[in-house]
Scaffold this motif. Structure first.
Motif, PDB file in Angstrom:
ATOM      1  N   UNK A  85       0.817  -1.203   0.000  1.00 18.01           N
ATOM      2  CA  UNK A  85       0.000   0.000   0.000  1.00 18.01           C
ATOM      3  C   UNK A  85       0.854   1.257   0.000  1.00 18.01           C
ATOM      4  N   UNK A  86       0.330   2.266  -0.677  1.00 21.17           N
ATOM      5  CA  UNK A  86       1.004   3.555  -0.801  1.00 21.17           C
ATOM      6  C   UNK A  86       0.100   4.644  -0.240  1.00 21.17           C
ATOM      7  N   UNK A  87       0.680   5.766   0.177  1.00 23.56           N
ATOM      8  CA  UNK A  87      -0.158   6.863   0.687  1.00 23.56           C
ATOM      9  C   UNK A  87      -1.235   7.293  -0.318  1.00 23.56           C
ATOM     10  N   UNK A  88      -0.940   7.205  -1.592  1.00 24.07           N
ATOM     11  CA  UNK A  88      -1.929   7.601  -2.598  1.00 24.07           C
ATOM     12  C   UNK A  88      -3.087   6.613  -2.737  1.00 24.07           C
ATOM     13  N   UNK A  89      -3.019   5.496  -2.036  1.00 24.84           N
ATOM     14  CA  UNK A  89      -4.151   4.566  -1.997  1.00 24.84           C
ATOM     15  C   UNK A  89      -5.185   4.980  -0.949  1.00 24.84           C
ATOM     16  N   UNK A  90      -4.868   5.996  -0.161  1.00 29.47           N
ATOM     17  CA  UNK A  90      -5.798   6.482   0.853  1.00 29.47           C
ATOM     18  C   UNK A  90      -7.097   6.952   0.213  1.00 29.47           C
ATOM     19  N   UNK A  91      -8.223   6.367   0.669  1.00 28.46           N
ATOM     20  CA  UNK A  91      -9.524   6.685   0.090  1.00 28.46           C
ATOM     21  C   UNK A  91     -10.602   5.918   0.840  1.00 28.46           C
ATOM     22  N   UNK A  92     -11.840   6.271   0.542  1.00 33.10           N
ATOM     23  CA  UNK A  92     -12.972   5.453   0.947  1.00 33.10           C
ATOM     24  C   UNK A  92     -13.221   4.444  -0.181  1.00 33.10           C
ATOM     25  N   UNK A  93     -13.185   3.180   0.170  1.00 31.54           N
ATOM     26  CA  UNK A  93     -13.362   2.097  -0.799  1.00 31.54           C
ATOM     27  C   UNK A  93     -14.793   1.563  -0.705  1.00 31.54           C
ATOM     28  N   UNK A  94     -15.447   1.488  -1.852  1.00 33.20           N
ATOM     29  CA  UNK A  94     -16.829   1.014  -1.908  1.00 33.20           C
ATOM     30  C   UNK A  94     -16.943  -0.149  -2.876  1.00 33.20           C
ATOM     31  N   UNK A  95     -17.844  -1.049  -2.547  1.00 26.46           N
ATOM     32  CA  UNK A  95     -18.113  -2.154  -3.453  1.00 26.46           C
ATOM     33  C   UNK A  95     -19.428  -1.891  -4.191  1.00 26.46           C
ATOM     34  N   UNK A  96     -19.559  -2.514  -5.332  1.00 29.67           N
ATOM     35  CA  UNK A  96     -20.737  -2.307  -6.159  1.00 29.67           C
ATOM     36  C   UNK A  96     -21.066  -3.582  -6.928  1.00 29.67           C
TER      37      UNK A  96
END
Length: 121
Positions: A85-96
């Motif tokens: 993992x990288x700092x730029x992977x920081x996010x809210x992850x949602x499934x669909x």
């Protein structure tokens, strides 16, 4: 229909996390499943998707070789294994969930609420 994402948290750069998304209220094996993410101040972007029968998957270029999507149709659950993992992977992850295995968010019919992944440097 309910999609419940979990597994997010705080991790150091180079670390790993596994996200899960449990589905209910739909015939899970009839749907392609996707993961999307939205970082602060940015638009939602595609991460990965898997065919309803796990015949193939798609990945966004920046996560290829680091992230792996998988699914267990018996458990109505899709996973996202995230390594290196990288700092730029920081996010809210949602499934669909949607009818086709595509990278276009508008093609998905059902969405979960998201789980926050924070990668520290």
């Amino acid at each position: 229909v309910q999609l419940q994402a979990s597994g997010g948290g705080l991790v150091q750069a180079g670390g790993s996390l596994i996200l899960s998304c449990a589905a209910s209220g739909l015939t899970f094996s009839n749907y392609a499943m996707g993961w999307f993410r939205q970082a602060p101040g940015k638009e939602r972007e595609f991460v990965a998707a898997m065919h309803r029968g796990a015949a193939y998957e798609l990945y966004e270029d920046s996560v290829k070789g680091r992230f792996t999507i998988s699914r267990d149709n018996a458990k109505n659950t899709v996973y996202l294994q995230m390594n290196s993992l990288k700092p730029e992977d920081t996010a809210v992850y949602s499934c669909a969930a949607g009818p086709r295995t595509v990278a276009i968010s508008s093609r998905y019919d059902y969405w979960g609420q998201g789980t926050l992944v924070t990668v520290s440097s």
